[in-house]
Write a protein that holds these residues in place. Sequence first.
Motif, PDB file in Angstrom:
ATOM      1  N   ARG A  92     -13.948  -9.626   2.156  1.00  0.00           N
ATOM      2  CA  ARG A  92     -12.564  -9.085   2.304  1.00  0.00           C
ATOM      3  C   ARG A  92     -12.344  -8.534   0.456  1.00  0.00           C
ATOM      4  O   ARG A  92     -11.815  -7.448   0.358  1.00  0.00           O
ATOM      5  CB  ARG A  92     -11.594 -10.243   2.444  1.00  0.00           C
ATOM      6  CG  ARG A  92     -10.148  -9.648   2.116  1.00  0.00           C
ATOM      7  CD  ARG A  92      -9.131 -10.952   2.500  1.00  0.00           C
ATOM      8  NE  ARG A  92      -9.309 -11.839   1.389  1.00  0.00           N
ATOM      9  CZ  ARG A  92      -8.921 -13.145   1.454  1.00  0.00           C
ATOM     10  NH1 ARG A  92      -8.692 -13.581   2.592  1.00  0.00           N
ATOM     11  NH2 ARG A  92      -8.851 -13.889   0.518  1.00  0.00           N
ATOM     12  N   GLU A  93     -12.832  -9.386  -0.172  1.00  0.00           N
ATOM     13  CA  GLU A  93     -12.737  -8.882  -1.770  1.00  0.00           C
ATOM     14  C   GLU A  93     -13.803  -7.720  -1.890  1.00  0.00           C
ATOM     15  O   GLU A  93     -13.208  -6.710  -2.661  1.00  0.00           O
ATOM     16  CB  GLU A  93     -13.433 -10.052  -2.409  1.00  0.00           C
ATOM     17  CG  GLU A  93     -12.484 -11.434  -2.450  1.00  0.00           C
ATOM     18  CD  GLU A  93     -11.410 -11.335  -2.600  1.00  0.00           C
ATOM     19  OE1 GLU A  93     -10.754 -10.427  -3.309  1.00  0.00           O
ATOM     20  OE2 GLU A  93     -10.386 -11.925  -1.884  1.00  0.00           O
ATOM     21  N   ARG A  94     -14.765  -7.676  -1.352  1.00  0.00           N
ATOM     22  CA  ARG A  94     -15.661  -6.194  -1.530  1.00  0.00           C
ATOM     23  C   ARG A  94     -14.731  -5.119  -0.994  1.00  0.00           C
ATOM     24  O   ARG A  94     -14.666  -4.026  -1.528  1.00  0.00           O
ATOM     25  CB  ARG A  94     -16.770  -6.428  -0.764  1.00  0.00           C
ATOM     26  CG  ARG A  94     -18.006  -7.112  -1.280  1.00  0.00           C
ATOM     27  CD  ARG A  94     -19.255  -7.154  -0.774  1.00  0.00           C
ATOM     28  NE  ARG A  94     -20.239  -8.045  -1.342  1.00  0.00           N
ATOM     29  CZ  ARG A  94     -21.156  -8.533  -0.944  1.00  0.00           C
ATOM     30  NH1 ARG A  94     -21.566  -8.546   0.214  1.00  0.00           N
ATOM     31  NH2 ARG A  94     -22.075  -9.306  -1.974  1.00  0.00           N
ATOM     32  N   ARG A  95     -14.124  -5.315   0.404  1.00  0.00           N
ATOM     33  CA  ARG A  95     -13.360  -4.166   0.821  1.00  0.00           C
ATOM     34  C   ARG A  95     -11.899  -4.079  -0.176  1.00  0.00           C
ATOM     35  O   ARG A  95     -11.593  -2.550  -0.482  1.00  0.00           O
ATOM     36  CB  ARG A  95     -12.614  -4.630   2.123  1.00  0.00           C
ATOM     37  CG  ARG A  95     -13.601  -4.674   3.255  1.00  0.00           C
ATOM     38  CD  ARG A  95     -12.986  -4.632   4.698  1.00  0.00           C
ATOM     39  NE  ARG A  95     -12.220  -5.700   4.910  1.00  0.00           N
ATOM     40  CZ  ARG A  95     -12.729  -7.079   5.237  1.00  0.00           C
ATOM     41  NH1 ARG A  95     -14.143  -7.174   5.620  1.00  0.00           N
ATOM     42  NH2 ARG A  95     -11.853  -7.977   5.241  1.00  0.00           N
ATOM     43  N   GLU A  96     -11.545  -5.147  -0.881  1.00  0.00           N
ATOM     44  CA  GLU A  96     -10.703  -4.707  -1.771  1.00  0.00           C
ATOM     45  C   GLU A  96     -11.021  -3.899  -2.935  1.00  0.00           C
ATOM     46  O   GLU A  96     -10.340  -3.099  -3.508  1.00  0.00           O
ATOM     47  CB  GLU A  96      -9.898  -6.045  -2.216  1.00  0.00           C
ATOM     48  CG  GLU A  96      -8.770  -6.055  -3.325  1.00  0.00           C
ATOM     49  CD  GLU A  96      -7.507  -5.367  -2.347  1.00  0.00           C
ATOM     50  OE1 GLU A  96      -7.518  -4.939  -1.493  1.00  0.00           O
ATOM     51  OE2 GLU A  96      -6.523  -5.157  -3.369  1.00  0.00           O
ATOM     52  N   GLU A  98     -13.473  -1.824  -2.911  1.00  0.00           N
ATOM     53  CA  GLU A  98     -13.547  -0.344  -2.553  1.00  0.00           C
ATOM     54  C   GLU A  98     -12.287   0.411  -2.219  1.00  0.00           C
ATOM     55  O   GLU A  98     -12.255   1.620  -2.859  1.00  0.00           O
ATOM     56  CB  GLU A  98     -14.381  -0.297  -1.134  1.00  0.00           C
ATOM     57  CG  GLU A  98     -15.867  -0.653  -1.200  1.00  0.00           C
ATOM     58  CD  GLU A  98     -16.461   0.082  -2.268  1.00  0.00           C
ATOM     59  OE1 GLU A  98     -16.469   1.603  -2.525  1.00  0.00           O
ATOM     60  OE2 GLU A  98     -17.212  -0.670  -3.134  1.00  0.00           O
ATOM     61  N   ARG A  99     -11.280  -0.264  -1.860  1.00  0.00           N
ATOM     62  CA  ARG A  99      -9.868   0.291  -1.725  1.00  0.00           C
ATOM     63  C   ARG A  99      -9.281   0.551  -2.958  1.00  0.00           C
ATOM     64  O   ARG A  99      -8.934   1.658  -3.357  1.00  0.00           O
ATOM     65  CB  ARG A  99      -9.132  -1.091  -1.088  1.00  0.00           C
ATOM     66  CG  ARG A  99      -7.558  -0.313  -0.556  1.00  0.00           C
ATOM     67  CD  ARG A  99      -6.643  -1.219  -0.249  1.00  0.00           C
ATOM     68  NE  ARG A  99      -6.224  -2.273  -1.083  1.00  0.00           N
ATOM     69  CZ  ARG A  99      -5.528  -2.039  -2.166  1.00  0.00           C
ATOM     70  NH1 ARG A  99      -4.641  -0.852  -2.244  1.00  0.00           N
ATOM     71  NH2 ARG A  99      -5.079  -2.720  -3.229  1.00  0.00           N
ATOM     72  N   LEU A 100      -9.569  -0.111  -4.055  1.00  0.00           N
ATOM     73  CA  LEU A 100      -9.002  -0.176  -5.423  1.00  0.00           C
ATOM     74  C   LEU A 100      -9.856   1.003  -6.160  1.00  0.00           C
ATOM     75  O   LEU A 100      -9.173   1.643  -6.773  1.00  0.00           O
ATOM     76  CB  LEU A 100      -8.971  -1.493  -6.270  1.00  0.00           C
ATOM     77  CG  LEU A 100      -7.976  -2.321  -5.777  1.00  0.00           C
ATOM     78  CD1 LEU A 100      -8.235  -3.652  -6.234  1.00  0.00           C
ATOM     79  CD2 LEU A 100      -6.687  -1.798  -6.039  1.00  0.00           C
ATOM     80  N   ALA A 105      -9.752   6.753  -8.169  1.00  0.00           N
ATOM     81  CA  ALA A 105     -10.035   7.944  -7.928  1.00  0.00           C
ATOM     82  C   ALA A 105      -9.137   8.937  -7.691  1.00  0.00           C
ATOM     83  O   ALA A 105      -9.097  10.035  -8.359  1.00  0.00           O
ATOM     84  CB  ALA A 105     -11.226   7.932  -6.789  1.00  0.00           C
ATOM     85  N   LYS A 106      -8.220   8.377  -6.606  1.00  0.00           N
ATOM     86  CA  LYS A 106      -7.064   9.405  -6.357  1.00  0.00           C
ATOM     87  C   LYS A 106      -6.139   9.411  -7.423  1.00  0.00           C
ATOM     88  O   LYS A 106      -5.612  10.589  -7.857  1.00  0.00           O
ATOM     89  CB  LYS A 106      -6.343   8.725  -5.104  1.00  0.00           C
ATOM     90  CG  LYS A 106      -5.078   9.295  -4.830  1.00  0.00           C
ATOM     91  CD  LYS A 106      -5.584  10.647  -4.038  1.00  0.00           C
ATOM     92  CE  LYS A 106      -4.047  11.171  -3.398  1.00  0.00           C
ATOM     93  NZ  LYS A 106      -3.558  12.285  -4.184  1.00  0.00           N
ATOM     94  N   LEU A 107      -6.037   8.361  -8.258  1.00  0.00           N
ATOM     95  CA  LEU A 107      -5.060   8.476  -9.464  1.00  0.00           C
ATOM     96  C   LEU A 107      -5.443   9.530 -10.524  1.00  0.00           C
ATOM     97  O   LEU A 107      -4.915  10.241 -10.925  1.00  0.00           O
ATOM     98  CB  LEU A 107      -4.744   6.987 -10.088  1.00  0.00           C
ATOM     99  CG  LEU A 107      -3.990   6.180  -9.347  1.00  0.00           C
ATOM    100  CD1 LEU A 107      -4.050   4.922 -10.226  1.00  0.00           C
ATOM    101  CD2 LEU A 107      -2.654   6.686  -9.057  1.00  0.00           C
ATOM    102  N   GLN A 108      -6.904   9.365 -10.826  1.00  0.00           N
ATOM    103  CA  GLN A 108      -7.498  10.310 -11.553  1.00  0.00           C
ATOM    104  C   GLN A 108      -7.416  11.831 -10.991  1.00  0.00           C
ATOM    105  O   GLN A 108      -6.904  12.851 -11.796  1.00  0.00           O
ATOM    106  CB  GLN A 108      -8.832  10.286 -11.756  1.00  0.00           C
ATOM    107  CG  GLN A 108      -9.734  11.082 -12.635  1.00  0.00           C
ATOM    108  CD  GLN A 108      -9.309  11.016 -14.097  1.00  0.00           C
ATOM    109  OE1 GLN A 108      -9.019  10.122 -14.330  1.00  0.00           O
ATOM    110  NE2 GLN A 108      -9.204  12.087 -14.636  1.00  0.00           N
ATOM    111  N   GLU A 109      -7.519  12.081  -9.639  1.00  0.00           N
ATOM    112  CA  GLU A 109      -7.051  13.545  -9.002  1.00  0.00           C
ATOM    113  C   GLU A 109      -5.505  13.788  -9.546  1.00  0.00           C
ATOM    114  O   GLU A 109      -5.512  14.884  -9.736  1.00  0.00           O
ATOM    115  CB  GLU A 109      -7.255  13.336  -7.683  1.00  0.00           C
ATOM    116  CG  GLU A 109      -8.696  13.436  -7.327  1.00  0.00           C
ATOM    117  CD  GLU A 109      -8.752  13.039  -5.806  1.00  0.00           C
ATOM    118  OE1 GLU A 109      -7.708  13.108  -4.832  1.00  0.00           O
ATOM    119  OE2 GLU A 109     -10.032  12.720  -5.233  1.00  0.00           O
TER     120      GLU A 109
END
Length: 134
Positions: A92-96, A98-100, A105-109
């Motif tokens: 679950r922490e690894r998925r979190e 990757e989500r973050l 990356a989206k914020l940078q875009e």
Amino acid sequence: MSTFKVKVVTYEQKVLAQEADFVLVRTTEGDMGILPNHAPFIAELSTGEMKIRLGNDEEKYFVSEGLLEISNNVVSIIATEAIPADMLDIERERREVERLKAKLAKLQEDKDILLTQKNLREALMKVHVAEKMM
């Protein structure tokens, strides 16, 4: 063996109250080791790993932000989160993570889009001003 009391609470619950002979916790100034009869002290916690040792037994916790107070051979920790390491769900922490990462990356875009829009407005204004000179 000399020991001291360790109490850890979050804003929602009492996490633990036990004896220890050593505690390692991360403060905003760096990692801090605490032994029995430590001088009175107050520090701001930083997110990190906390280790509590009593004899040969050692427990590990994830602790995030809060306060640490040492007084009268009692270590009191008030943290935003305090989770025993063996209670963390690594998948679950690894998925979190990757989500973050994707969100960052989206914020940078988004930042790039805003910068491009600003540059476009400036270029359009230069064209507009130059056209008036014709």
